[in-house]
Every structure is written in C-alpha cells, then in structure tokens.
Design a protein around this motif. Structure first.
Motif, short mmCIF file in Angstrom:
data_model
loop_
_atom_site.label_atom_id
_atom_site.label_comp_id
_atom_site.label_asym_id
_atom_site.label_seq_id
_atom_site.Cartn_x
_atom_site.Cartn_y
_atom_site.Cartn_z
N GLY A 462 -15.23 -0.37 26.80
CA GLY A 462 -14.27 -1.46 26.68
C GLY A 462 -14.36 -2.39 27.87
O GLY A 462 -14.90 -2.03 28.92
N ASP A 463 -13.87 -3.60 27.74
CA ASP A 463 -13.88 -4.59 28.81
C ASP A 463 -12.69 -4.37 29.73
O ASP A 463 -11.84 -3.52 29.48
CB ASP A 463 -13.85 -5.99 28.21
CG ASP A 463 -14.46 -7.04 29.13
OD1 ASP A 463 -14.65 -6.74 30.32
OD2 ASP A 463 -14.73 -8.15 28.65
N ARG A 464 -12.59 -5.18 30.79
CA ARG A 464 -11.43 -5.15 31.68
C ARG A 464 -10.46 -6.26 31.29
O ARG A 464 -10.85 -7.24 30.68
CB ARG A 464 -11.85 -5.32 33.14
CG ARG A 464 -12.55 -4.11 33.71
CD ARG A 464 -12.67 -4.23 35.22
NE ARG A 464 -13.25 -3.02 35.81
CZ ARG A 464 -13.33 -2.81 37.12
NH1 ARG A 464 -12.89 -3.72 37.96
NH2 ARG A 464 -13.86 -1.70 37.59
N ASN A 465 -9.20 -6.11 31.71
CA ASN A 465 -8.18 -7.11 31.43
C ASN A 465 -7.47 -7.46 32.74
O ASN A 465 -6.65 -6.69 33.24
CB ASN A 465 -7.18 -6.58 30.41
CG ASN A 465 -6.20 -7.64 29.94
OD1 ASN A 465 -5.87 -8.55 30.68
ND2 ASN A 465 -5.72 -7.50 28.72
N ARG A 466 -7.81 -8.61 33.28
CA ARG A 466 -7.26 -8.99 34.58
C ARG A 466 -5.84 -9.54 34.49
O ARG A 466 -5.21 -9.83 35.51
CB ARG A 466 -8.17 -10.01 35.28
CG ARG A 466 -8.24 -11.36 34.61
CD ARG A 466 -9.30 -12.24 35.25
NE ARG A 466 -9.07 -12.44 36.66
CZ ARG A 466 -8.31 -13.41 37.18
NH1 ARG A 466 -7.68 -14.23 36.37
NH2 ARG A 466 -8.18 -13.53 38.48
N THR A 467 -5.32 -9.70 33.27
CA THR A 467 -3.95 -10.19 33.13
C THR A 467 -2.94 -9.04 33.05
O THR A 467 -1.74 -9.28 32.99
CB THR A 467 -3.79 -11.05 31.86
OG1 THR A 467 -3.87 -10.22 30.70
CG2 THR A 467 -4.86 -12.11 31.79
N PHE A 479 -2.85 -1.22 39.89
CA PHE A 479 -1.59 -1.96 39.91
C PHE A 479 -1.84 -3.25 40.67
O PHE A 479 -2.06 -3.24 41.88
CB PHE A 479 -0.51 -1.12 40.57
CG PHE A 479 0.84 -1.79 40.60
CD1 PHE A 479 1.33 -2.48 39.52
CD2 PHE A 479 1.63 -1.71 41.75
CE1 PHE A 479 2.57 -3.11 39.55
CE2 PHE A 479 2.88 -2.32 41.79
CZ PHE A 479 3.35 -3.02 40.69
N ARG A 480 -1.81 -4.37 39.94
CA ARG A 480 -2.27 -5.64 40.49
C ARG A 480 -1.17 -6.50 41.10
O ARG A 480 -1.44 -7.58 41.61
CB ARG A 480 -2.96 -6.45 39.38
CG ARG A 480 -4.19 -5.79 38.80
CD ARG A 480 -4.72 -6.56 37.60
NE ARG A 480 -4.99 -7.96 37.92
CZ ARG A 480 -6.12 -8.41 38.44
NH1 ARG A 480 -7.10 -7.57 38.70
NH2 ARG A 480 -6.29 -9.69 38.68
N ALA A 481 0.07 -6.03 41.05
CA ALA A 481 1.18 -6.91 41.45
C ALA A 481 1.51 -6.85 42.94
O ALA A 481 2.25 -7.70 43.44
CB ALA A 481 2.43 -6.55 40.65
N VAL A 482 0.99 -5.87 43.67
CA VAL A 482 1.33 -5.74 45.09
C VAL A 482 0.87 -6.99 45.84
O VAL A 482 -0.24 -7.49 45.63
CB VAL A 482 0.68 -4.48 45.70
CG1 VAL A 482 1.09 -4.33 47.17
CG2 VAL A 482 1.08 -3.24 44.91
N GLY A 483 1.71 -7.49 46.74
CA GLY A 483 1.38 -8.68 47.51
C GLY A 483 0.45 -8.38 48.66
O GLY A 483 0.41 -7.27 49.19
N SER A 484 -0.30 -9.39 49.10
CA SER A 484 -1.30 -9.18 50.15
C SER A 484 -0.69 -8.80 51.49
O SER A 484 -1.33 -8.15 52.30
CB SER A 484 -2.16 -10.44 50.31
OG SER A 484 -1.34 -11.57 50.56
N SER A 485 0.56 -9.19 51.74
CA SER A 485 1.20 -8.85 53.01
C SER A 485 2.01 -7.57 52.94
O SER A 485 2.55 -7.11 53.94
CB SER A 485 2.12 -10.00 53.46
OG SER A 485 3.22 -10.15 52.56
#
Length: 727
Positions: A462-467, A479-485
C-alpha cells in the motif's frame, strides 16, 4: 539608517560571510571513534566500575529493577573521575520542566581543602538527588509560589554525558524533577511512569500468546526534526523573529515553494557545513542521527535519528534542538524551531514514529509477510485502533500550543481530527475481520521500471498517506501532529497510557477464556478483534484528510472530535475519562493533570500576548513611519506637478493613504482589545484565541499590502524573498 540600508548591510554580510572557526578535519578521526565519546556509556561503566557494582547497575538499566542506592558513591566517583579526565570542572542535573525546554544548574566538583588548595568531590548523594529552586518554574497550582523546594532524581536509564564549550566541559546527568510532595513538575517523570504501565499490560497480552521475554516491553520513538535556518543579520532586523520566533508581518515572496524544487534538493554549501558540524557534536553525545535533507519550504531542513527507547529518544531530541541552535551561531545563522515562522509556506513539525517492543521481540507492530494470520500483531494493532478512537482528543491536546495551531490543518500538517491510516493491506484485513471471515491479505509485489539497467524493486502492499495524523508505516505508527519545538514526551505519555489501557482491556477479555485449546483461543481472539473493529473502526480513514468532505463526515457521521485550536483541546486534560485513565495506571494524578492544563493555557495566552504587543510596536514604530515617508514623497510629487500646471491625480497616493488609514484603525482596535481583562486562565486563553489573533491578522493584512507598494528603499523589514533565499 534607512530600511534599505539595514537590509543591504545584512545582505552584504551574508555575501562576504566567512566561518569564524577552522573547518573540521574529518580525516583525523573516524565517525565510529567519535560516536559516544562524551557519554558515560555501558562500555565506560564496564571498564571503570567494580564487577558487582556494574552488574547491579546494569540490571536496573536493562531490566527495570529497583536501583540499589548503596552503589551510588562508587558510581559517582567513577563518573567524576571520567568527567574530570574529559576536562569537566562542573556537573549539572539536566531536567525538563513544563516549559518544554531543557533546564540545568551547574555545581563545581572542586571544594577548598582548607590548606590553600582544592579537591574534587562528587558523592553518591549528589548524584542521586539535587535540589534546584523550583519556585520560578511553572507548577499550575501544585504548590504556592513561595514554596521553592524541588528535587531532581537521577534517571539511571539515560546515560550521563559531557557537553563541550570553547572554555571547558561539564558533566550532565539526566534527571526527573518533582516537587517536595512528590508531584511531577517535568516531562520525564510521567513518561517513565507510562512506560512502566505499558510494560505491565503488554506482557499480560504476550503471556496469553506464549511469547516470553526477559526484557521490559517498552515504547520506541524516532522524531523527525524539522527546522529553518535564517542568517542572523536578517533576524536582528526583524523584532518579530528575534522575540517571537515567527514573522508577524511579511508579504508573500514572488517565488515560494510552488515549484517543489526545494524538497530533497542539493544542499547549500554553508548549510551542509553546519549540518556536518551538528552531526559531529551529536555523534559525540551518542545521538544516532541518520538523515539530513532539504525540506519542502525554502531554507527549511530536517534531521532524523534512528529509533531508540522512548525515554532516551526524548532526551536525545532535546539535545538535537539545543545543538541545532548552538551550532547555527557558529555559521552566522539562527535555527528557528517555531512551527510556522513564515506564513504561506510549510511550517515545521516533528513526526513521531512510535512502536512497541524490545531487543528480543523486535517491533510488536511488525505484521510479517502474512498479517492476516499473525494474531499477536493483529491484537496489538487492534488495541491501538481502540486506544486512538477512545482517546484521540487527548492525543490532539498533547500537540496543542499557540505556535503549533498555525500549522495543524495546513497542507504540510495533519488536520486536528485524529484518525489513523492503515494502508490498503491492513485496512483490507481488518475489514475482513469486521465481517467475521478472514481469507488472506494482499502481498507485496515487484515493480518493473522498464529500464534494463535498473533493478526490479519490491513494492509495499500500500502507499503512504501524508494527510493522516496517525499513519501506519510498515512496522510502526507515525504521529505527525507534534510541533517542531515540542518535547516528544507529552505525546508518548498519552500513547503509552492509552495503549496500556487498551492492552489491559484485551488481556482481561482473553484471560476470561481460561485454559482452552488453541482452536478455542484463536476463535476467542477473532471474536474480540471483530467486536473492537465493529465499535472503533470509525477512527480508521484511508482517504484525503485535508478534504472538506472528510471534515464533514468525521464530525457529523463518525462523531470524531474536531478540536481546531489549543483552547478547544486543552480542557480534555481534566475530562472524567482522561483523569480516570491516568489515575488508573498511576501516570498522572488529577492534580497533576489540572496543573498541566493551567500551565498550557497560561503559556498559550502569554505567547499570543507577546505577539500582539510586537504587532502594535512594529506597526507604530517601523511600518507606519516607512509608509508615511512614502506617502509624503508621493504628496510632494503631486504638489510639484501642480506647481507646473499639471492637475495630476495620483492613484498611488490615494491607495497608500487608504491602506495607512485602514491599518491605523486596526492597530487602534487591537490595542483596545488588549486592554480587556479576562477572568481565569482558560477564559483569557480563549479570548486571546478568538479576539486577539483575528485582530492581529487584520493589522497584518494591511501591513503586507503596504509592503507591496511602498518604495523598496524605505521598507525597514527584510523581506520573505531575502530571508528565505539568501544564505
């Protein structure tokens, strides 16, 4: 000095930039020799500690056994001697208060000997426990302001290390930070508690499958750290970037990221030199950094490590952030960790790759070649789906901050609605489970590119889903929501505790089967998986998380929370479900949760307050004067034309005048709104979100419009075009 002169001086300094130090000679020392050279590692402990002491300490580190405090003096002496040999004069207990930053207080090894000399001392008591003043750290009401006592406690599972400075070195000892009454005042303490809870419940499930392990089951993390690099000369000319970390004004550049030519592009020579220096410093500290590349936005980059045990990964990520900012200064740049330093282009996140397992078991999220028949994997995966459905709002709250709100939901970040992407293969397997009959799973294929000299490539099923905010990526979730700081501790605390509760649920259900044969046990597992999917698969979504259709479906049909802002998300921390969750597994008490909510609301309000004050000051002292000078020049030109008989109506003058008046109106309005006195901390944060932020944007709208028309030689602020593309 005119605005253009300040900007020209900055550009000239960049063009004529020369490093302030000699280039690193990588040929003298191999990277393998550098790696971990400043860490009081297992190898160093084995060499320097008596055999019995080493074995005792190793048991605590490896198996999570209780620390024998009697060995502390011997360990402290060995640690001190090693540090002094490395040039250290001081030691510090490094801890991570609820500011999210790294804190440290330095104490000298040297003590006067009474005879005009000094001796180096470091006792086991000093190693195990420190006592920094806790009064100035946020506590959220856990103690009165005048109560200053706090303790740092040695975290033996995270090794001590040496930090180098041009004038010396010092020993750093990772610690937990608690109040006099034992409440957690930091990020580390609840993380360690959550790891204990996860281990206990995961082993219950493993025992049911006959899987034994001598090691604790732990969480692993791999945070992908994104950041911006901007020349310091530009930063000094931008009070907003200098103080707030993000640009509060700035018209879009003529060229941004629309060509997609930044991502994975050839790395600028000056930036690459910086990256190599950062990596060398991190190698010394044992941080396993693996990847470096250009990110999507101009002047945006990423550094990513290999996966490590969650607690160590958290400490190492703090070192990564500190090192990025420290080394940037050597190269005349500033590292911006703000989630959205520039409007209109991608912001920076910290994708947290999360898995569960240990060195003996590998990842318990590894589906193997035939996931449909891997019952143990399916149970752990289904437990994750259940946990995410029940506590998705909690996970969203851990990513909340005034800075990250500018990023979440934009095209480079996941939406605020928490869902999970499983991929085609797993989604199909769980759909079969839901229907009650599993017949197989999609297999990996081979891609033939059509060029004889290129090899066939194995294809993922399967492909990836960046959304997706929480996507399965092969043997882990991202988990993509963590902020860079942000510290990655908060998200891990939530994930570990959510997983502990879900695995507890699974273990309890399966244990009720009693001693049954394999066939009946497998049937019991299938029945449980089917019930979980029937109740919780609404959190599974494999489509476009950015689409309006999904937002409508998620909220109206699936009942998923859409907590778009931090003030909407933070109340979750003290909801009945979350208080019970953390209380049941002794991770955070109700008082500790309430304190965190209070602190995070306060930090949100303070952040917006600083930005609003900057908007007013910069508008009045920088943008107004520049625009009015240009207005004056236009008016003077009109008068001269009239003097020679030309009745000339200048549209540009009317346009600038209209924009100035509109901006002045909005600045005055913002100033009036800032005089409002809100009630409690939560109400104040909500007010800042709903009233102040929109008012700031209205000021910016007119300021950015002025930037597009005011003469360039009068504009005082370095432009987006200059900051993002000159380096």
């Amino acid at each position: 000095m005119s605005g253009i002169q300040a900007r020209l001086n900055a550009i000239s300094a960049i063009i004529n930039y020369k490093p302030s130090h000699e280039p690193l000679n990588f040929s003298e020392t191999k990277p393998t020799d550098v790696f971990g050279s400043n860490v009081f590692s297992d190898k160093i402990m084995k060499e320097r500690l008596p055999k019995a002491i080493y074995k005792s300490l190793k048991k605590t580190i490896t198996y999570g056994e209780k620390l024998d405090a009697s060995i502390a003096d011997v360990v402290a002496t060995a640690m001190k001697d090693w540090a002094i040999e490395k040039g250290a004069t001081h030691f510090t207990h490094v801890f991570y208060p609820l500011t999210g930053l790294t804190a440290e207080k330095h104490d000298a090894f040297l003590t006067p000997d009474g005879e005009g000399g000094a001796i180096a001392e470091f006792s086991g008591k000093l190693l195990i426990q420190g006592e920094p003043d806790a009064s100035s750290f946020p506590s959220g009401g856990l103690r009165a302001t005048f109560e200053a006592r706090g303790y740092t406690a040695w975290d033996v599972t995270s090794p001590a290390f040496i930090i180098e400075n041009p004038n010396g070195t010092f020993l750093c000892i990772p610690t937990a930070f608690v109040s006099w009454t034992g409440e957690a005042l930091d990020k580390k303490t609840p993380l360690l508690r959550s790891l204990q809870a996860l281990n206990k419940q995961a082993k219950r499930v493993l025992n049911l499958f006959g899987t034994s392990t001598s090691l604790p089951v732990t969480a692993f993390a791999g945070p992908e750290q994104e950041y911006f690099l901007i020349d310091r000369n530009f930063i000094f000319a931008r009070p907003d970037l200098l103080t707030a970390g993000r640009s509060l004004f700035g018209a879009p550049p003529s060229k941004g990221q629309e060509f997609d030519d930044q991502y994975f592009g050839s790395i600028n020579r000056r930036v690459l030199a910086f990256m190599m220096d950062v990596e060398r410093e991190l190698y010394k500290l044992g941080v396993p950094v693996k990847t470096r590349h250009n990110e999507v936005a101009p002047s945006q980059f990423e550094i990513a490590p290999l996966y490590e045990q969650g607690n160590l990964a958290t400490d190492h990520n703090q070192l990564v952030m500190t090192t990025l900012q420290t080394v940037a200064k050597r190269y005349g740049m500033v590292c911006l960790l703000h989630e959205k330093p520039f409007a209109g282009i991608n912001g920076s996140g910290k994708h947290l790759n999360y898995s569960i397992g240990n060195a003996e078991l590998g990842s318990l999220f590894d589906p193997g070649e035939t996931p449909h028949s891997n019952a143990q994997f399916l149970v752990f995966c289904a437990a994750t789906i259940r946990a995410l459905h029940k506590y998705g709002a909690l996970l969203r709250a851990t990513a909340g901050s005034a800075s990250n709100d500018h990023r979440l939901g934009a095209n480079e970040a996941p939406p605020a609605i928490i869902s999970t992407y499983l991929g085609e293969q797993l989604a199909d397997v769980f759909e079969q489970i839901k229907k009650g009959k599993v017949e197989g799973s999609k297999s990996k294929g081979i891609m033939n590119i059509g060029v004889d000299t290129l090899p066939p490539l194995p294809m993922d099923p399967g492909d990836r889903n960046r959304t997706s905010p929480f996507a399965f990526t092969g043997n882990r979730f991202e988990f993509r929501a963590v902020g860079s700081s942000h510290s990655i501790a908060g998200a891990q605390v939530a994930l570990n505790t959510m997983m502990a509760e879900s695995l507890d649920y699974v273990a309890t259900k399966l244990e009720k089967l009693g001693k049954v044969n394999k066939t009946k046990f497998n049937q019991g597992v299938q029945d449980l998986l089917q019930k979980i999917m029937e109740k919780h698969d609404t959190v599974v979504f494999n489509g476009d998380g950015y689409s309006d259709e999904w937002h409508k479906e998620a909220v109206e049909k699936r009942g998923l929370p859409n907590l778009r802002t931090t003030p909407e998300a933070l109340p979750v921390l003290t909801s009945k479900e979350v208080v019970e969750l953390f209380g049941k597994y002794d991770v955070l008490s109700e008082a500790e949760l309430a304190s965190r909510k209070e602190i995070y609301f306060e930090q949100y309000a303070l952040t917006v307050n600083v930005e609003a004050n900057l908007v007013i000051r910069m508008a009045r002292t920088m943008i107004f004067p520049a625009a009015m000078r240009y207005q004056g020049q236009l008016a003077e030109t009109c008068e001269k034309l009239k003097a020679i008989g030309q009745d000339f109506k200048m549209d540009a003058l009317e346009d600038v005048t209209a924009k100035l008046r509109a901006m002045q109106t909005e600045v005055n309005n913002l100033e009036k709104l800032m005089a409002h006195e809100a009630g409690d901390t939560e109400a104040h944060a909500v007010y800042m979100c709903n009233e102040i932020l929109p008012a700031m944007l209205k000021v910016r709208e007119h300021a950015d419009a002025l930037e597009k028309v005011v003469a360039d030689d009068l504009w005082p602020l370095p432009s987006y075009q200059e900051m993002l593309f000159i380096r």
